[in-house]
Design an enzyme around this catalytic site. Structure first.
Site, PDB file in Angstrom:
ATOM      1  N   ARG A  64       0.830  -1.219   0.000  1.00 19.21           N
ATOM      2  CA  ARG A  64       0.000   0.000   0.000  1.00 19.21           C
ATOM      3  C   ARG A  64       0.863   1.267   0.000  1.00 19.21           C
ATOM      4  O   ARG A  64       0.500   2.267  -0.634  1.00 19.21           O
ATOM      5  CB  ARG A  64      -0.920  -0.031   1.227  1.00 19.21           C
ATOM      6  CG  ARG A  64      -1.920   1.093   1.254  1.00 19.21           C
ATOM      7  CD  ARG A  64      -3.002   0.833   2.297  1.00 19.21           C
ATOM      8  NE  ARG A  64      -4.016   1.874   2.290  1.00 19.21           N
ATOM      9  CZ  ARG A  64      -4.277   2.657   3.330  1.00 19.21           C
ATOM     10  NH1 ARG A  64      -3.619   2.498   4.468  1.00 19.21           N
ATOM     11  NH2 ARG A  64      -5.215   3.586   3.243  1.00 19.21           N
ATOM     12  N   HIS A  68       0.397   4.392  -2.496  1.00 17.00           N
ATOM     13  CA  HIS A  68       0.145   5.765  -2.020  1.00 17.00           C
ATOM     14  C   HIS A  68       1.286   6.708  -2.390  1.00 17.00           C
ATOM     15  O   HIS A  68       1.103   7.914  -2.408  1.00 17.00           O
ATOM     16  CB  HIS A  68      -0.113   5.761  -0.512  1.00 17.00           C
ATOM     17  CG  HIS A  68      -1.496   5.286  -0.162  1.00 17.00           C
ATOM     18  ND1 HIS A  68      -2.227   5.780   0.888  1.00 17.00           N
ATOM     19  CD2 HIS A  68      -2.295   4.365  -0.756  1.00 17.00           C
ATOM     20  CE1 HIS A  68      -3.410   5.171   0.937  1.00 17.00           C
ATOM     21  NE2 HIS A  68      -3.466   4.299  -0.044  1.00 17.00           N
ATOM     22  N   ASN A 101      -4.146   8.476   4.620  1.00 21.64           N
ATOM     23  CA  ASN A 101      -2.948   7.910   5.259  1.00 21.64           C
ATOM     24  C   ASN A 101      -3.004   7.882   6.786  1.00 21.64           C
ATOM     25  O   ASN A 101      -2.461   6.963   7.411  1.00 21.64           O
ATOM     26  CB  ASN A 101      -1.706   8.717   4.852  1.00 21.64           C
ATOM     27  CG  ASN A 101      -1.374   8.557   3.374  1.00 21.64           C
ATOM     28  OD1 ASN A 101      -1.857   7.624   2.727  1.00 21.64           O
ATOM     29  ND2 ASN A 101      -0.571   9.467   2.841  1.00 21.64           N
ATOM     30  N   HIS A 200      -6.359  -6.070  -2.363  1.00 20.97           N
ATOM     31  CA  HIS A 200      -7.183  -6.205  -1.162  1.00 20.97           C
ATOM     32  C   HIS A 200      -7.459  -7.673  -0.826  1.00 20.97           C
ATOM     33  O   HIS A 200      -8.365  -7.972  -0.068  1.00 20.97           O
ATOM     34  CB  HIS A 200      -8.484  -5.407  -1.319  1.00 20.97           C
ATOM     35  CG  HIS A 200      -8.274  -3.930  -1.267  1.00 20.97           C
ATOM     36  ND1 HIS A 200      -9.289  -2.999  -1.389  1.00 20.97           N
ATOM     37  CD2 HIS A 200      -7.134  -3.197  -1.104  1.00 20.97           C
ATOM     38  CE1 HIS A 200      -8.789  -1.785  -1.307  1.00 20.97           C
ATOM     39  NE2 HIS A 200      -7.487  -1.863  -1.146  1.00 20.97           N
TER      40      HIS A 200
HETATM   41  C1  HEM Z   1      -9.347   0.994  -6.068  1.00 25.98           C
HETATM   42  C2  HEM Z   1      -9.223   1.970  -5.214  1.00 25.98           C
HETATM   43  C3  HEM Z   1      -8.755   1.744  -3.782  1.00 25.98           C
HETATM   44  C4  HEM Z   1      -9.378   2.195  -2.668  1.00 25.98           C
HETATM   45  C5  HEM Z   1     -10.637   3.029  -2.593  1.00 25.98           C
HETATM   46  C6  HEM Z   1      -8.596   1.714  -1.542  1.00 25.98           C
HETATM   47  C7  HEM Z   1      -8.891   1.975  -0.212  1.00 25.98           C
HETATM   48  C8  HEM Z   1      -8.303   1.338   0.861  1.00 25.98           C
HETATM   49  C9  HEM Z   1      -8.684   1.528   2.230  1.00 25.98           C
HETATM   50  C10 HEM Z   1      -9.759   2.484   2.708  1.00 25.98           C
HETATM   51  C11 HEM Z   1      -7.929   0.702   2.983  1.00 25.98           C
HETATM   52  C12 HEM Z   1      -7.982   0.561   4.506  1.00 25.98           C
HETATM   53  C13 HEM Z   1      -7.373   1.793   5.141  1.00 25.98           C
HETATM   54  C14 HEM Z   1      -7.837   2.038   6.561  1.00 25.98           C
HETATM   55  O1  HEM Z   1      -7.933   1.099   7.349  1.00 25.98           O
HETATM   56  O2  HEM Z   1      -8.094   3.204   6.848  1.00 25.98           O
HETATM   57  C15 HEM Z   1      -7.033   0.005   2.105  1.00 25.98           C
HETATM   58  C16 HEM Z   1      -6.104  -0.928   2.500  1.00 25.98           C
HETATM   59  C17 HEM Z   1      -5.215  -1.504   1.628  1.00 25.98           C
HETATM   60  N1  HEM Z   1      -5.040  -1.180   0.307  1.00 25.98           N
HETATM   61 FE1  HEM Z   1      -6.307  -0.149  -0.841  1.00 25.98          FE
HETATM   62  N2  HEM Z   1      -7.538   0.994  -1.999  1.00 25.98           N
HETATM   63  C18 HEM Z   1      -7.585   0.993  -3.373  1.00 25.98           C
HETATM   64  C19 HEM Z   1      -6.651   0.438  -4.223  1.00 25.98           C
HETATM   65  C20 HEM Z   1      -5.499  -0.174  -3.792  1.00 25.98           C
HETATM   66  C21 HEM Z   1      -4.370  -0.494  -4.625  1.00 25.98           C
HETATM   67  C22 HEM Z   1      -4.277  -0.134  -6.110  1.00 25.98           C
HETATM   68  C23 HEM Z   1      -3.462  -1.119  -3.847  1.00 25.98           C
HETATM   69  C24 HEM Z   1      -2.096  -1.644  -4.193  1.00 25.98           C
HETATM   70  C25 HEM Z   1      -1.569  -1.639  -5.394  1.00 25.98           C
HETATM   71  C26 HEM Z   1      -4.031  -1.211  -2.515  1.00 25.98           C
HETATM   72  C27 HEM Z   1      -3.461  -1.851  -1.443  1.00 25.98           C
HETATM   73  C28 HEM Z   1      -4.027  -1.931  -0.181  1.00 25.98           C
HETATM   74  C29 HEM Z   1      -3.545  -2.834   0.848  1.00 25.98           C
HETATM   75  C30 HEM Z   1      -2.496  -3.905   0.664  1.00 25.98           C
HETATM   76  C31 HEM Z   1      -4.294  -2.547   2.012  1.00 25.98           C
HETATM   77  C32 HEM Z   1      -4.102  -3.157   3.401  1.00 25.98           C
HETATM   78  C33 HEM Z   1      -2.982  -2.393   4.101  1.00 25.98           C
HETATM   79  C34 HEM Z   1      -2.636  -2.875   5.492  1.00 25.98           C
HETATM   80  O3  HEM Z   1      -3.176  -3.838   5.999  1.00 25.98           O
HETATM   81  O4  HEM Z   1      -1.760  -2.219   6.104  1.00 25.98           O
HETATM   82  N3  HEM Z   1      -5.241  -0.590  -2.519  1.00 25.98           N
HETATM   83  N4  HEM Z   1      -7.271   0.427   0.799  1.00 25.98           N
END
Ligand code: HEM
Length: 327
Positions: A64, A68, A101, A200
Site C-alpha cells: 500500500r 500511495h 494515510n 485487497h
Molecule cells: C481501487 C481503489 C482503492 C481504494 C478506494 C482503496 C482503499 C483502501 C482503504 C480504505 C484501505 C484501509 C485503510 C484504513 O484502514 O483506513 C485500504 C487498504 C489496503 N489497500 Fe487499498 N484501496 C484501493 C486500491 C489499492 C491499490 C491499487 C493497492 C495496491 C496496489 C491497494 C493496497 C491496499 C492494501 C495492501 C491494504 C491493506 C494495508 C494494510 O493492511 O496495512 N489498494 N485500501
C-alpha cells in the site's frame, strides 16, 4: 530548391522531437544498481522476508505504501518517496496526516531498516522510491503472489503534497466511475484498476472505512454484514480492524474476487467492481475469480505500469540518506 525541402522539414520537426520526453521505461532499467550497488535487491528482499515472517500484515502495508507513493503527484513526480517524509513542526508538512494515510499507513520502520542497511553497503546510491517499488514486489511474493521485474532508477523528491494526497487517492466510498477516472488520471486502464484492486486480498481495514458498507449498503451478503457489525459498532471502535479478505487474509491469492461474487467485498469501493453479472468490469472480476494465473499476470503488469508513474530521473530530486527527511 527541392534539396532544401527535407532540411526544412527536419528544422520544423526537430523542436517537436526535442520537446517530446522519452518514455519512462526507456530511462528506468532493471539493471540500474548492477555496478553501483550489486547487493541492493538481495538486501531489500532479505529485510522484507524477515519483516513479513514477524508480521504478515507488513506485506500488505508495504504494498500500500508504494501505491500511495505513486498516485500522489502534484505536477510530474509520482513514485518519488514523498509519502515517506515526516512533518517538521513549523516548516514542512508531509503526506502522512492526509485523510487516506492518517492512522492507517504502516511499514515505515521496515523501510528505515532497509535504508540503513543500504547506506552501509553503498552510501547515497539506492533511492527510497526504488526501495518502495522493490519492497512491494518482494512483499507480494512473500505471501505467495506473483513476481515481476522491477524497473529501477527513480530518485527521491524534496517535497510532498498533502492536498494531492487528499485529492488523488481514491476513496473507499467512491462509485465505479469515480474509481475508473482516478486510475485513468494516472494513465492506468480499467483492467489495470481491476487487477490492482486485487491487492485487497491481503491486509486489514479500519471500521471507520467500512461502517456505511455494513450498515447501509444493500448489495452486501447478510451473514457477512451481521458478522462484521458485531466487530464494528455503529458508533465508536473506529480503529478496530477487519481483514479485507476474511477467508485468506495473509495469502496473496484471488480470494478478493471470489468474495465480490458473493457480495463479500469489505469496502463499498470493492463491491463497486461487481454490481451485477454483466458488463466489462464484472466479467473481468469473474475471470480473475476463476483464473488466478490470469489475475497474477495482469496484476504483475499493472504493478510495473503503476511503478512507472512520473518518476524523478537523471539529475532531478536526490538520493535521501534517511527516507523520512530531505538531505
Ligand atoms: C481501487 C481503489 C482503492 C481504494 C478506494 C482503496 C482503499 C483502501 C482503504 C480504505 C484501505 C484501509 C485503510 C484504513 O484502514 O483506513 C485500504 C487498504 C489496503 N489497500 Fe487499498 N484501496 C484501493 C486500491 C489499492 C491499490 C491499487 C493497492 C495496491 C496496489 C491497494 C493496497 C491496499 C492494501 C495492501 C491494504 C491493506 C494495508 C494494510 O493492511 O496495512 N489498494 N485500501
Amino acid at each position: 530548391m527541392p534539396s532544401q525541402i527535407p532540411l526544412l522539414l527536419l528544422f520544423m520537426i526537430s523542436p517537436l522531437l526535442l520537446a517530446a520526453p522519452p518514455p519512462v521505461s526507456a530511462q528506468l532499467s532493471p539493471e540500474f544498481y548492477e555496478t553501483s550497488c550489486p547487493d541492493a535487491l538481495s538486501i531489500i528482499g532479505a529485510s522484507v522476508r524477515a519483516a513479513v515472517a514477524g508480521d504478515p500484515r507488513v506485506a500488505a502495508s508495504l504494498l500500500r505504501l508504494h501505491f500511495h507513493d505513486c498516485f500522489v503527484q502534484e505536477r510530474l513526480p509520482g513514485c518519488d518517496a514523498s509519502v515517506l517524509l515526516d512533518d517538521v513542526a513549523g516548516s514542512f508538512t508531509g503526506e502522512k496526516t492526509a485523510f487516506p494515510n492518517r492512522d492507517s499507513l504502516r511499514g515505515f520502520e521496515v523501510v528505515d531498516v532497509i535504508k540503513a542497511s543500504l547506506e552501509v553497503a553503498c552510501p547515497l546510491v539506492v533511492s527510497c522510491a526504488d526501495i518502495l517499488a522493490v519492497a512491494a514486489r518482494d512483499a507480494v511474493a512473500a505471501l505467495g503472489g506473483p513476481l515481476w521485474t522491477v524497473q529501477l532508477g527513480r530518485r527521491d523528491s524534496t517535497s510532498a503534497s498533502l492536498s494531492s494526497t487528499n485529492s488523488d487517492l481514491p476513496s473507499p466510498f467512491s462509485d465505479l466511475n469515480t474509481l475508473i477516472s482516478a486510475f485513468a488520471k494516472k494513465g492506468l486502464s480499467i483492467i489495470d484498476m481491476i487487477a490492482l484492486s486485487g491487492s485487497h486480498t491481503i491486509g486489514q481495514a479500519r471500521c471507520t472505512v467500512f461502517r456505511t458498507r455494513i450498515y447501509s449498503d444493500n448489495n452486501v451478503n447478510s451473514s457477512f454484514a451481521s458478522l462484521l457489525r458485531s466487530k464494528c459498532s455503529i458508533f465508536g471502535k473506529d480503529n478496530d480492524l477487519s481483514p479485507l479478505d476474511m477467508s485468506t487474509p495473509t495469502v496473496f491469492d484471488n480470494g478478493y474476487y471470489k468474495n465480490l461474487l458473493s457480495k463479500r467485498g469489505l469496502l463499498h469501493s470493492d463491491q463497486q467492481l461487481y454490481l451485477n453479472e454483466s458488463g466489462l468490469v464484472s466479467s473481468r472480476v469473474s475471470l480473475y475469480a476463476k483464473n488466478s494465473t490470469k489475475f497474477f499476470r495482469d496484476f504483475a503488469s499493472a504493478m510495473v505500469k503503476m511503478g512507472n508513474i512520473g518518476p524523478l530521473i537523471g539529475e532531478n530530486g536526490e538520493i535521501r540518506t534517511n527516507c523520512r527527511k530531505i538531505n
